[in-house]
Scaffold this motif. Sequence first.
Motif, mmCIF file in Angstrom:
data_model
loop_
_atom_site.group_PDB
_atom_site.id
_atom_site.type_symbol
_atom_site.label_atom_id
_atom_site.label_comp_id
_atom_site.label_asym_id
_atom_site.label_seq_id
_atom_site.Cartn_x
_atom_site.Cartn_y
_atom_site.Cartn_z
ATOM 1 N N PHE A 16 0.851 -1.184 0.000
ATOM 2 C CA PHE A 16 0.000 0.000 0.000
ATOM 3 C C PHE A 16 0.889 1.237 0.000
ATOM 4 O O PHE A 16 1.811 1.341 0.815
ATOM 5 N N LEU A 17 0.636 2.174 -0.894
ATOM 6 C CA LEU A 17 1.460 3.380 -0.972
ATOM 7 C C LEU A 17 1.383 4.179 0.317
ATOM 8 O O LEU A 17 2.400 4.545 0.895
ATOM 9 N N MET A 18 0.163 4.447 0.783
ATOM 10 C CA MET A 18 -0.009 5.295 1.963
ATOM 11 C C MET A 18 -1.142 4.773 2.834
ATOM 12 O O MET A 18 -2.036 4.092 2.357
ATOM 13 N N ARG A 19 -1.060 5.168 4.087
ATOM 14 C CA ARG A 19 -2.166 4.965 5.015
ATOM 15 C C ARG A 19 -2.480 6.343 5.578
ATOM 16 O O ARG A 19 -1.624 6.974 6.211
ATOM 17 N N ALA A 96 9.401 0.556 0.133
ATOM 18 C CA ALA A 96 9.008 1.747 0.893
ATOM 19 C C ALA A 96 9.821 2.956 0.440
ATOM 20 O O ALA A 96 9.288 4.061 0.336
ATOM 21 N N ALA A 97 11.108 2.754 0.168
ATOM 22 C CA ALA A 97 11.959 3.853 -0.302
ATOM 23 C C ALA A 97 11.457 4.378 -1.647
ATOM 24 O O ALA A 97 11.369 5.590 -1.856
ATOM 25 N N LEU A 98 11.117 3.464 -2.561
ATOM 26 C CA LEU A 98 10.572 3.880 -3.855
ATOM 27 C C LEU A 98 9.243 4.608 -3.680
ATOM 28 O O LEU A 98 8.984 5.622 -4.331
ATOM 29 N N SER A 99 8.404 4.103 -2.793
ATOM 30 C CA SER A 99 7.109 4.743 -2.533
ATOM 31 C C SER A 99 7.297 6.135 -1.966
ATOM 32 O O SER A 99 6.590 7.078 -2.349
ATOM 33 N N LEU A 100 8.240 6.283 -1.053
ATOM 34 C CA LEU A 100 8.517 7.584 -0.446
ATOM 35 C C LEU A 100 8.951 8.587 -1.517
ATOM 36 O O LEU A 100 8.456 9.719 -1.569
ATOM 37 N N LEU A 101 9.841 8.170 -2.376
ATOM 38 C CA LEU A 101 10.330 9.059 -3.427
ATOM 39 C C LEU A 101 9.231 9.409 -4.432
ATOM 40 O O LEU A 101 9.082 10.571 -4.824
ATOM 41 N N PRO A 126 4.980 10.417 6.938
ATOM 42 C CA PRO A 126 4.075 9.719 7.864
ATOM 43 C C PRO A 126 3.073 8.811 7.145
ATOM 44 O O PRO A 126 2.841 7.678 7.588
ATOM 45 N N GLY A 127 2.504 9.270 6.041
ATOM 46 C CA GLY A 127 1.545 8.454 5.315
ATOM 47 C C GLY A 127 2.177 7.253 4.639
ATOM 48 O O GLY A 127 1.579 6.183 4.557
ATOM 49 N N VAL A 128 3.415 7.417 4.166
ATOM 50 C CA VAL A 128 4.102 6.336 3.459
ATOM 51 C C VAL A 128 4.720 5.333 4.433
ATOM 52 O O VAL A 128 4.681 4.123 4.204
ATOM 53 N N ALA A 129 5.284 5.813 5.540
ATOM 54 C CA ALA A 129 6.045 4.925 6.428
ATOM 55 C C ALA A 129 5.265 4.444 7.648
ATOM 56 O O ALA A 129 5.582 3.390 8.204
ATOM 57 N N GLY A 130 4.273 5.198 8.071
ATOM 58 C CA GLY A 130 3.591 4.885 9.329
ATOM 59 C C GLY A 130 3.033 3.479 9.415
ATOM 60 O O GLY A 130 3.164 2.813 10.442
ATOM 61 N N HIS A 131 2.431 2.981 8.337
ATOM 62 C CA HIS A 131 1.836 1.643 8.371
ATOM 63 C C HIS A 131 2.855 0.541 8.104
ATOM 64 O O HIS A 131 2.553 -0.631 8.303
ATOM 65 N N ARG A 132 4.040 0.910 7.678
ATOM 66 C CA ARG A 132 5.070 -0.083 7.378
ATOM 67 C C ARG A 132 5.965 -0.370 8.584
ATOM 68 O O ARG A 132 6.645 -1.393 8.607
ATOM 69 N N LEU A 133 6.012 0.539 9.529
ATOM 70 C CA LEU A 133 6.918 0.397 10.671
ATOM 71 C C LEU A 133 6.163 -0.117 11.895
ATOM 72 O O LEU A 133 5.152 0.455 12.288
ATOM 73 N N VAL A 134 6.667 -1.173 12.468
ATOM 74 C CA VAL A 134 6.072 -1.736 13.677
ATOM 75 C C VAL A 134 6.957 -1.315 14.845
ATOM 76 O O VAL A 134 8.138 -1.680 14.891
ATOM 77 N N PRO A 135 6.396 -0.538 15.787
ATOM 78 C CA PRO A 135 7.216 -0.100 16.926
ATOM 79 C C PRO A 135 7.645 -1.282 17.791
ATOM 80 O O PRO A 135 6.867 -2.202 18.025
ATOM 81 N N ARG A 136 8.887 -1.238 18.229
ATOM 82 C CA ARG A 136 9.387 -2.233 19.177
ATOM 83 C C ARG A 136 9.002 -1.716 20.561
ATOM 84 O O ARG A 136 9.213 -0.548 20.869
#
Length: 158
Positions: A16-19, A96-101, A126-136
Amino acid sequence: HQVGTFPLPESQLDRFLMRIELGYPDHNAERALLQGVDRRDLLNTIAPAMQPAELVTLQAEVRGVHVSNALVDYVQALIDHSRRSNAFVAGLSPRAALSLLNAARAWALLSGRNQVVPEDVQTVMPGVAGHRLVPRLNGVPRTSLELVANMLDSVAIP
């Protein structure tokens, strides 16, 4: 989570590109929703925002938005930071890097520019990375969006 729904695995979320979270409508908007015409009936009255050919043209224009080497360095620094950080279970993928760019290119085009600037990357991050990163969970629980904001503060713009 809602009853009957299940979280997607990371490999599917990465596609998904963004959330983007809209939240709840304000009181007046919700009242209009409750008292208005059935939303399904409104579909017949909505005019298209653009024709398919116009969308294809815009997509081509986005690909033509210039990205400097320094900006690619900045994107790579953000991606690398996510991978080295102990705040996340796993870092951002090459997808994710490609999506961000690509999202930053689109934001620049929508802003009337033909070159991406760091603020474009920061706006869409935030829209591109927020749903891809799982907080530890180490210490105080924080949302992935808070951690993305932290990452933007931590990575210097070249």
